[in-house]
Scaffold this motif. Structure first.
Motif, PDB file in Angstrom:
ATOM      1  N   GLN A  12     -32.058 127.457  -6.758  1.00  0.00           N
ATOM      2  CA  GLN A  12     -30.902 127.859  -7.541  1.00  0.00           C
ATOM      3  C   GLN A  12     -29.598 127.239  -7.021  1.00  0.00           C
ATOM      4  OE1 GLN A  12     -33.293 129.704  -6.021  1.00  0.00           O
ATOM      5  NE2 GLN A  12     -33.118 131.849  -6.632  1.00  0.00           N
ATOM      6  N   PRO A  13     -29.274 127.350  -5.722  1.00  0.00           N
ATOM      7  CA  PRO A  13     -28.026 126.763  -5.228  1.00  0.00           C
ATOM      8  C   PRO A  13     -27.973 125.242  -5.414  1.00  0.00           C
ATOM      9  CG  PRO A  13     -28.900 128.328  -3.640  1.00  0.00           C
ATOM     10  CD  PRO A  13     -29.965 128.111  -4.654  1.00  0.00           C
ATOM     11  N   CYS A  14     -29.131 124.592  -5.316  1.00  0.00           N
ATOM     12  CA  CYS A  14     -29.165 123.141  -5.542  1.00  0.00           C
ATOM     13  C   CYS A  14     -28.810 122.815  -6.989  1.00  0.00           C
ATOM     14  CB  CYS A  14     -30.552 122.581  -5.213  1.00  0.00           C
ATOM     15  SG  CYS A  14     -30.931 122.543  -3.448  1.00  0.00           S
ATOM     16  N   ARG A  15     -29.291 123.626  -7.915  1.00  0.00           N
ATOM     17  CA  ARG A  15     -28.963 123.392  -9.328  1.00  0.00           C
ATOM     18  C   ARG A  15     -27.473 123.585  -9.576  1.00  0.00           C
ATOM     19  NH1 ARG A  15     -33.722 126.487 -10.096  1.00  0.00           N
ATOM     20  NH2 ARG A  15     -32.570 128.276 -10.942  1.00  0.00           N
ATOM     21  N   ALA A  16     -26.884 124.591  -8.936  1.00  0.00           N
ATOM     22  CA  ALA A  16     -25.447 124.827  -9.094  1.00  0.00           C
ATOM     23  C   ALA A  16     -24.662 123.600  -8.631  1.00  0.00           C
ATOM     24  CB  ALA A  16     -25.017 126.064  -8.314  1.00  0.00           C
ATOM     25  N   LEU A  17     -25.040 123.056  -7.485  1.00  0.00           N
ATOM     26  CA  LEU A  17     -24.352 121.876  -6.952  1.00  0.00           C
ATOM     27  C   LEU A  17     -24.536 120.666  -7.848  1.00  0.00           C
ATOM     28  CD1 LEU A  17     -24.993 122.118  -3.130  1.00  0.00           C
ATOM     29  CD2 LEU A  17     -22.789 121.751  -4.220  1.00  0.00           C
ATOM     30  N   TYR A  18     -25.762 120.463  -8.299  1.00  0.00           N
ATOM     31  CA  TYR A  18     -26.075 119.316  -9.151  1.00  0.00           C
ATOM     32  C   TYR A  18     -25.255 119.376 -10.441  1.00  0.00           C
ATOM     33  CZ  TYR A  18     -28.887 116.067 -11.960  1.00  0.00           C
ATOM     34  OH  TYR A  18     -29.303 115.038 -12.765  1.00  0.00           O
ATOM     35  N   ILE A  19     -25.245 120.548 -11.081  1.00  0.00           N
ATOM     36  CA  ILE A  19     -24.515 120.712 -12.343  1.00  0.00           C
ATOM     37  C   ILE A  19     -23.013 120.552 -12.111  1.00  0.00           C
ATOM     38  CG2 ILE A  19     -23.893 122.383 -14.153  1.00  0.00           C
ATOM     39  CD1 ILE A  19     -26.783 123.509 -13.834  1.00  0.00           C
ATOM     40  N   PHE A  20     -22.504 121.151 -11.038  1.00  0.00           N
ATOM     41  CA  PHE A  20     -21.071 121.061 -10.746  1.00  0.00           C
ATOM     42  C   PHE A  20     -20.649 119.612 -10.519  1.00  0.00           C
ATOM     43  CE2 PHE A  20     -17.517 121.165  -7.646  1.00  0.00           C
ATOM     44  CZ  PHE A  20     -16.567 121.786  -8.454  1.00  0.00           C
TER      45      PHE A  20
END
Length: 244
Positions: A12-20
Motif C-alpha cells: 500500500q505505501p509503495c502504491r501511494a508513493l508511485y501514484i504521488f
C-alpha cells in the motif's frame, strides 16, 4: 545518479508513493523489489534500507526509509502543489492528524483482513473459518465508521475541498481489503463518492495501473511466495490467530 524509488506495488505505501510521484511528474527510476520473492531481504537491498522494508528512496548518496517521510521529502524537494501538504496551519494539521491515526487503524485492520483472507488459508491449507473472517471484518468496519465520521465527515476530501496526502494514503490502504475480495465501498455511498473523487484527482488510469497487481492477489498461490517468506507469514498469522 538520479532519484530511485524501491517499490513493490503489492504494498500500500509503495502504491501511494508511485501514484504521488507519477501524478506530479516527479522524475524517478522505479526499482522493483518483489516482496513475495524475498528480494527485500537481500544484502543488496540492505545497503539501501537496513530495515529491509519497502518503500525506500535513494537520492544520490542520500537514502530514506518510511513512506510518510518519503512522501514529505518528495513534496518539499519538488515543490508539489500546496494542496498535497497544505501550508495553511489547520489544513496541514488535519493531514498530520490522519497520517498519525491511520497506522494501527485503517492500515492495521485493512492489512489484517487481507492477510487473514488471502494468506492464512494458503499457508495452512485449511478453509478460513467463517467466524474468523467475521471477526476481522468487524474490526475493519469499526475503523471505517470512525474514518467516515471523524476524518471525512461531509467534506469532499479529508483536509477540505482538495486532495491531500492523507486521502491518497487512506485510499491505497482501503484497496487492500478490496484486493482480498471484500468490497468495502459497496454499501458505503459516502466512501464510494470520496474514492471516485480521489481517483479523478490523481488520474483514473494511473490509479488502476498501480492497483492491477493487488486486485489479482486473491489468486495468489503458495508457489509464488519464497519458502522462507512463507514460514515467516505462517508464524506471524498463526500467532495473530492465537491472540484472537
Amino acid at each position: 545518479m538520479g532519484l530511485e524509488l524501491y517499490l513493490d506495488l503489492l504494498s500500500q505505501p509503495c502504491r501511494a508513493l508511485y501514484i504521488f510521484a507519477r501524478s506530479n511528474n516527479i522524475p524517478f527510476e522505479f526499482k522493483q523489489v518483489e516482496l513475495m520473492k524475498g528480494q527485500h531481504r537481500t544484502e543488496e537491498f540492505r545497503k539501501v534500507n537496513v530495515l529491509m522494508k519497502v518503500p525506500a528512496l535513494r537520492d544520490g548518496s542520500f537514502t530514506l526509509a518510511e513512506s510518510i517521510a518519503i512522501l514529505l521529502y518528495l513534496a518539499r524537494k519538488f515543490k508539489t502543489p500546496d494542496h498535497w501538504y497544505p501550508s495553511d496551519l489547520q489544513k496541514r494539521a488535519r493531514v498530520d492528524e490522519y497520517l498519525s491515526w491511520q497506522h494501527v487503524n485503517i492500515r492495521g485492520k485493512g492489512s489484517k483482513l487481507f492477510l487473514t483472507k488471502v494468506l492464512l488459508p494458503l499457508l495452512t491449507g485449511q478453509p478460513l473459518p467463517p467466524e474468523k473472517l467475521e471477526a476481522v471484518t468487524g474490526e475493519l468496519n469499526v475503523v471505517l465508521k470512525q474514518f467516515e465520521e471523524k476524518f471525512l465527515q461531509d467534506k469532499p476530501f479529508i483536509a477540505g475541498s482538495e486532495i491531500s496526502l492523507a486521502d491518497l494514503v487512506a485510499l491505497v490502504e482501503l484497496m487492500q481489503p478490496v484486493g482480498a475480495g471484500y468490497d468495502l465501498f459497496e454499501e458505503r455511498p459516502k466512501l464510494a463518492e470520496w474514492r471516485r473523487r480521489v481517483e479523478e484527482a490523481v488520474g483514473k488510469r494511473l490509479f488502476q495501473e498501480a492497483h492491477e497487481g493487488i486486485l489479482k492477489a486473491k489468486n495468489l498461490t503458495a508457489d509464488q511466495i519464497a519458502p522462507e517468506l512463507l514460514e515467516h507469514f505462517k508464524h506471524q498469522l498463526l500467532k495473530q490467530a492465537s491472540q484472537n
